[in-house]
Write a protein that holds these residues in place. Structure first.
Motif, PDB file in Angstrom:
ATOM      1  N   VAL A 265       0.807  -1.259  -0.120  1.00  0.00           N
ATOM      2  CA  VAL A 265      -0.016   0.017  -0.047  1.00  0.00           C
ATOM      3  C   VAL A 265       0.984   1.088   0.031  1.00  0.00           C
ATOM      4  O   VAL A 265       0.357   2.335  -0.391  1.00  0.00           O
ATOM      5  CB  VAL A 265      -0.998   0.030   1.207  1.00  0.00           C
ATOM      6  N   PHE A 266       2.017   1.145   0.694  1.00  0.00           N
ATOM      7  CA  PHE A 266       3.005   2.147   0.832  1.00  0.00           C
ATOM      8  C   PHE A 266       4.032   1.820  -0.137  1.00  0.00           C
ATOM      9  O   PHE A 266       5.324   1.432   0.265  1.00  0.00           O
ATOM     10  CB  PHE A 266       3.434   2.708   2.012  1.00  0.00           C
ATOM     11  N   PRO A 267       4.114   1.993  -1.608  1.00  0.00           N
ATOM     12  CA  PRO A 267       5.301   1.787  -2.114  1.00  0.00           C
ATOM     13  C   PRO A 267       6.400   2.793  -2.228  1.00  0.00           C
ATOM     14  O   PRO A 267       6.937   3.169  -3.442  1.00  0.00           O
ATOM     15  CB  PRO A 267       4.661   1.528  -3.601  1.00  0.00           C
ATOM     16  N   ARG A 268       7.015   2.886  -1.329  1.00  0.00           N
ATOM     17  CA  ARG A 268       7.965   3.905  -1.131  1.00  0.00           C
ATOM     18  C   ARG A 268       9.211   3.766  -1.687  1.00  0.00           C
ATOM     19  O   ARG A 268       9.774   2.543  -1.382  1.00  0.00           O
ATOM     20  CB  ARG A 268       8.262   4.489   0.225  1.00  0.00           C
ATOM     21  N   VAL A 269       9.822   4.205  -2.729  1.00  0.00           N
ATOM     22  CA  VAL A 269      11.015   3.792  -3.346  1.00  0.00           C
ATOM     23  C   VAL A 269      12.197   4.816  -2.740  1.00  0.00           C
ATOM     24  O   VAL A 269      12.168   6.147  -2.729  1.00  0.00           O
ATOM     25  CB  VAL A 269      10.944   4.060  -4.904  1.00  0.00           C
ATOM     26  N   ASP A 270      13.367   4.195  -2.298  1.00  0.00           N
ATOM     27  CA  ASP A 270      14.393   5.060  -1.690  1.00  0.00           C
ATOM     28  C   ASP A 270      15.131   5.735  -2.756  1.00  0.00           C
ATOM     29  O   ASP A 270      15.491   5.023  -3.818  1.00  0.00           O
ATOM     30  CB  ASP A 270      15.325   4.108  -0.965  1.00  0.00           C
ATOM     31  N   THR A 271      15.311   7.146  -2.364  1.00  0.00           N
ATOM     32  CA  THR A 271      16.020   8.057  -3.461  1.00  0.00           C
ATOM     33  C   THR A 271      17.086   8.882  -2.663  1.00  0.00           C
ATOM     34  O   THR A 271      16.781   8.994  -1.591  1.00  0.00           O
ATOM     35  CB  THR A 271      14.898   9.037  -4.098  1.00  0.00           C
ATOM     36  N   VAL A 272      17.952   9.481  -3.454  1.00  0.00           N
ATOM     37  CA  VAL A 272      18.753  10.240  -2.789  1.00  0.00           C
ATOM     38  C   VAL A 272      18.512  11.623  -2.939  1.00  0.00           C
ATOM     39  O   VAL A 272      18.461  12.210  -4.095  1.00  0.00           O
ATOM     40  CB  VAL A 272      20.445  10.165  -3.399  1.00  0.00           C
ATOM     41  N   PRO A 273      18.094  12.460  -1.995  1.00  0.00           N
ATOM     42  CA  PRO A 273      17.756  13.583  -2.265  1.00  0.00           C
ATOM     43  C   PRO A 273      18.704  14.557  -2.721  1.00  0.00           C
ATOM     44  O   PRO A 273      19.779  14.527  -2.567  1.00  0.00           O
ATOM     45  CB  PRO A 273      17.190  14.324  -0.875  1.00  0.00           C
ATOM     46  N   THR A 443      -5.073  11.299   0.382  1.00  0.00           N
ATOM     47  CA  THR A 443      -6.221  10.308  -0.077  1.00  0.00           C
ATOM     48  C   THR A 443      -7.344  10.241   1.035  1.00  0.00           C
ATOM     49  O   THR A 443      -8.031   9.016   1.217  1.00  0.00           O
ATOM     50  CB  THR A 443      -5.109   8.793   0.415  1.00  0.00           C
ATOM     51  N   LYS A 444      -7.697  11.520   1.855  1.00  0.00           N
ATOM     52  CA  LYS A 444      -8.730  11.481   2.666  1.00  0.00           C
ATOM     53  C   LYS A 444     -10.101  10.946   1.689  1.00  0.00           C
ATOM     54  O   LYS A 444     -10.433  11.548   0.766  1.00  0.00           O
ATOM     55  CB  LYS A 444      -8.878  12.873   2.834  1.00  0.00           C
ATOM     56  N   GLY A 445     -10.725  10.085   2.292  1.00  0.00           N
ATOM     57  CA  GLY A 445     -12.064   9.421   1.586  1.00  0.00           C
ATOM     58  C   GLY A 445     -11.985   8.754   0.604  1.00  0.00           C
ATOM     59  O   GLY A 445     -13.110   8.466  -0.124  1.00  0.00           O
ATOM     60  N   ILE A 446     -10.750   8.177   0.336  1.00  0.00           N
ATOM     61  CA  ILE A 446     -10.666   7.368  -1.093  1.00  0.00           C
ATOM     62  C   ILE A 446     -10.351   5.943  -0.494  1.00  0.00           C
ATOM     63  O   ILE A 446      -9.805   5.575   0.450  1.00  0.00           O
ATOM     64  CB  ILE A 446      -9.721   8.084  -2.257  1.00  0.00           C
ATOM     65  N   ASP A 447     -10.652   4.760  -1.431  1.00  0.00           N
ATOM     66  CA  ASP A 447     -10.564   3.575  -1.091  1.00  0.00           C
ATOM     67  C   ASP A 447      -8.895   3.089  -1.023  1.00  0.00           C
ATOM     68  O   ASP A 447      -8.088   3.983  -1.630  1.00  0.00           O
ATOM     69  CB  ASP A 447     -11.354   2.662  -1.939  1.00  0.00           C
ATOM     70  N   ALA A 452      -3.379   3.416  -2.960  1.00  0.00           N
ATOM     71  CA  ALA A 452      -1.852   2.591  -3.402  1.00  0.00           C
ATOM     72  C   ALA A 452      -1.580   3.297  -4.648  1.00  0.00           C
ATOM     73  O   ALA A 452      -0.626   3.425  -5.051  1.00  0.00           O
ATOM     74  CB  ALA A 452      -2.305   1.115  -3.432  1.00  0.00           C
ATOM     75  N   ALA A 453      -2.735   3.588  -5.530  1.00  0.00           N
ATOM     76  CA  ALA A 453      -2.470   4.264  -6.835  1.00  0.00           C
ATOM     77  C   ALA A 453      -1.772   5.480  -6.638  1.00  0.00           C
ATOM     78  O   ALA A 453      -0.726   6.106  -7.319  1.00  0.00           O
ATOM     79  CB  ALA A 453      -3.522   4.376  -7.700  1.00  0.00           C
ATOM     80  N   MET A 458       3.138   9.057  -5.987  1.00  0.00           N
ATOM     81  CA  MET A 458       3.895   9.850  -5.166  1.00  0.00           C
ATOM     82  C   MET A 458       5.327   9.428  -5.356  1.00  0.00           C
ATOM     83  O   MET A 458       6.388  10.419  -5.521  1.00  0.00           O
ATOM     84  CB  MET A 458       3.648  10.053  -3.758  1.00  0.00           C
ATOM     85  N   SER A 459       5.708   7.943  -5.251  1.00  0.00           N
ATOM     86  CA  SER A 459       6.935   7.687  -5.445  1.00  0.00           C
ATOM     87  C   SER A 459       7.603   7.859  -6.794  1.00  0.00           C
ATOM     88  O   SER A 459       8.836   8.216  -7.093  1.00  0.00           O
ATOM     89  CB  SER A 459       7.022   6.006  -4.985  1.00  0.00           C
TER      90      SER A 459
END
Length: 515
Positions: A265-273, A443-447, A452-453, A458-459
Motif C-alpha cells: 500500500v506504501f510503495p516508497r522507493v528510496d531516493t537520494v535527495p 487520500t482522504k475519503g478514498i479507497d 495505493a495508486a 508519489m514515489s
C-alpha cells in the motif's frame, strides 16, 4: 478505540432483515453503475458496504434515499416491496442518511435543523394558531433526541457555532426525528479527531442496542473491524461477496475489493535527495501558527503530522498564497520570494492540492478535461486560442497516469466518485509541471486501491526529482511514505523524525504536546 460487539459465526443473519436489496441495476449514459447489486440489514446490525471508489456504493446510497430509482431489481422493507420516489418517501419508510459532508443550514438553530421540513405543528383551528410551528414542542423534542445521544448541545444554539463532530451528532438527531430504523453513515469520521471518533463509536453502540440497522461506509479498515458485524463487498458495480467481519482479515477484504492482492500500500522507493528547493524560516501568523522553519530537497517526501487544529494546513495555505503570513521568509531555489496569491505560487513552480477537493480544489460543474487543464491554459495557449487536440492530449496523459475511471474525458467531475475526483485535482496541478507539490490529505475519503495508486504516483514523482510535502492525519500513511516527518502541535513544529528514528509512539507523543 471501542471494541466491536462479538458476533456469532453464522451463515445467515440472526434476525429477519428490515431491508433487502435484490438484483438492483442502474445505468447512466455510457456507464453501468450497478449490476445485480444486493444487500440486507437486520435490526441492531451494522453492515459495512466496502469497495473501491467507483464500485457503486454511492449509487446504492442514492437509491436507498430515493434520489435515484433503480432500472431493475427490488427493494423490500419488512418483506414488503417499496418504491422510493423521493427523499421524503425514504424518510416515511424509516431510512435516513448521514453523509461525509453534512448538508445543513448554519444560520438556523440546532432544533430548526433537526426538524427541517417536518416541524411540529400546533393543533386546533387556524384562528387559534393551529397549523403554526410549535416552537416549544420542537425545542423539547430536540432536547430529548440530543439527550438520547448523550450530547450536551443547546437546541437554540446556531448550527454555525458547533464543531464538525457536533454537526454530525445533529445529523444523527435529525435521522432519529424521522424515527429512522435504517441509518446510512457515509464516511462519518473523515473530518473528526480521535476523541470525536470515540464519541461516534459510543453513539453507534447505543443505536445498535435500540435496534437501529446501520449501513456503514468507510475506507478506514480499523473502523470497519471495530464497529461492523457483517460486510458486503462491491466491485465495478457488481456484488462480490458478503459475510461476518469476524471471519475475515483486512488482506482478504482488500483482495475481494480490488480483485487482486495489494502487496504494498506504501510503495516508497528510496531516493537520494538532491539540492534544497524550498526553505521556510520562522514563518508565523499570530492566530494560526508561529516560528515554523524547515527545508525541503528535490526527490524528498517531507511529511507533516499533527492532530486536528495543529496548524498544518494553515502553514500550507500561507505558502501557496491563500493567506498571508505576518512574519518569516520563504526561499525557493535559494531566492527569497513574496507569494501574495496562488498564481504567484504556481509561477514559482509551487502548487497545493487542498484537503477539501470539492470546495477548494475543483469545479464540479465542469468536465474532467476542463478541470485538468484549467491551471495550464496560459502555458498551453499563450495566444488565447484553444487547441482542442493539445488540451485532450494533456488530459489523456494525466488521466491515464492517475488511472481516472470515467466514461470519457468530457464527463462532468460531479459525476465521478470521490477518489476519482481527487485524482483529477492532483492531476491538474501536476500538469503544470511544478518543482514542489503540497498534498494536503491526498487520500482522504478514498479507497485502499486508489490510495495505493496515489502513493505509487508519489514515489514516481520523487524519482523524477519533484519535491513533495505530504500533510496527513493517517499515521501509517505519513510514516510509510515520508523521508522525514515534522510534527506540529498548537501551531508550532514540536519534533522532527527521519526514517531511521521515527516510531508511532514518539510521533503521537509529540503530536499530543507531551514531547
Amino acid at each position: 478505540m471501542m471494541a466491536a460487539t462479538v458476533i456469532p459465526h453464522s451463515p445467515v443473519p440472526v434476525r429477519e432483515p428490515i431491508l433487502e436489496l435484490e438484483g438492483i441495476e442502474k445505468s447512466f449514459p455510457g456507464v453501468r453503475a450497478l449490476a445485480d447489486a444486493r444487500l440486507s440489514i437486520a435490526p441492531g446490525e451494522v453492515v459495512a458496504l466496502v469497495g473501491e471508489n467507483g464500485a457503486g456504493k454511492s449509487t446504492i446510497v442514492k437509491i436507498l434515499t430515493g434520489i435515484y430509482q433503480p432500472d431493475a431489481g427490488s427493494l423490500r422493507i419488512d418483506d414488503q416491496p417499496v418504491h422510493l420516489e423521493s427523499t421524503q418517501d425514504a424518510w416515511k419508510q424509516g431510512i435516513a442518511a448521514i453523509h461525509q459532508e453534512t448538508v445543513a443550514f448554519d444560520e438556523l438553530s440546532v432544533a430548526e435543523n433537526i426538524f427541517l421540513g417536518h416541524h411540529p405543528r400546533r393543533d386546533g383551528p387556524w384562528w387559534r394558531g393551529g397549523g403554526l410551528v410549535d416552537w416549544a414542542a420542537m425545542r423539547s423534542r430536540a432536547r430529548e433526541l440530543l439527550a438520547q445521544l448523550e450530547a450536551d448541545i443547546d437546541p437554540d444554539t446556531p448550527l454555525k457555532a458547533l464543531s464538525v463532530a457536533q454537526k454530525h451528532i445533529v445529523e444523527i438527531a435529525k435521522a432519529l426525528s424521522h424515527e429512522a430504523r435504517i441509518l446510512i453513515m457515509d464516511e462519518p469520521t473523515a473530518s473528526l479527531s480521535q476523541r470525536e471518533i470515540h464519541d461516534l463509536y459510543r453513539i453507534v453502540a447505543g443505536l445498535k442496542r435500540a435496534g437501529t440497522g446501520i449501513l456503514f461506509i468507510s475506507h478506514k479498515f480499523d473502523e470497519i473491524f471495530d464497529l461492523c458485524d457483517r460486510y458486503v463487498v462491491m466491485r465495478d458495480g457488481h456484488y462480490v461477496s458478503e459475510g461476518w467481519i469476524a471471519d475475515v482479515d483486512s488482506d482478504q477484504l482488500v483482495s475481494m475489493m480490488v480483485g487482486r492482492t495489494l502487496t504494498q500500500v506504501f510503495p516508497r522507493v528510496d531516493t537520494v535527495p538532491g539540492e534544497e528547493v524550498l526553505r521556510v524560516e520562522r514563518l508565523g501568523n499570530p492566530t494560526e501558527f508561529d516560528d515554523v522553519s524547515f527545508a525541503l530537497r528535490r526527490g524528498e517526501i517531507l511529511g507533516f503530522y499533527g492532530l486536528v487544529g495543529a496548524g498544518r494546513s494553515e502553514v500550507m495555505k500561507a505558502l501557496f498564497g491563500i493567506t498571508r503570513p505576518t512574519r518569516g521568509k520563504v526561499l525557493i531555489n535559494g531566492r527569497e520570494v513574496q507569494i501574495a496569491n496562488p498564481e504567484q505560487a504556481a509561477a514559482n513552480r509551487l502548487v497545493y492540492v487542498p484537503e477539501d477537493r470539492q470546495v477548494a480544489g475543483a469545479v464540479l460543474g465542469m468536465s474532467i478535461k476542463d478541470n485538468l487543464t484549467l491551471p495550464s491554459l496560459a502555458r498551453l495557449f499563450p495566444n488565447g486560442i484553444l487547441d482542442d487536440a493539445k488540451e485532450r492530449a494533456l488530459t489523456r496523459e494525466y488521466g491515464l497516469r492517475l488511472v481516472v475511471k470515467a466514461a470519457s474525458w468530457d464527463q462532468l467531475l460531479s459525476e465521478l466518485s470521490g477518489g476519482n475526483q481527487q485524482k483529477v485535482v492532483i492531476g491538474k496541478w501536476l500538469a503544470t509541471r511544478p518543482d514542489i507539490i503540497i498534498l494536503d490529505e491526498p487520500t482522504k475519503g478514498i479507497d485502499i486501491g486508489s490510495k495505493a495508486a496515489v502513493h505509487a504516483f508519489m514515489s514516481e514523482l520523487v524519482q523524477q526529482g519533484l519535491a513533495v510535502i505530504l500533510v496527513s492525519s493517517e499515521l501509517p500513511e505519513v510514516m510509510g511514505m515520508s523521508d522525514r516527518i515534522l510534527v506540529m502541535h498548537e501551531g508550532r513544529v514540536r519534533a522532527e523524525f527521519d526514517r531511521s528514528t521515527m516510531s508511532a509512539e514518539a510521533i503521537v507523543t509529540a503530536a499530543s504536546g507531551s514531547h
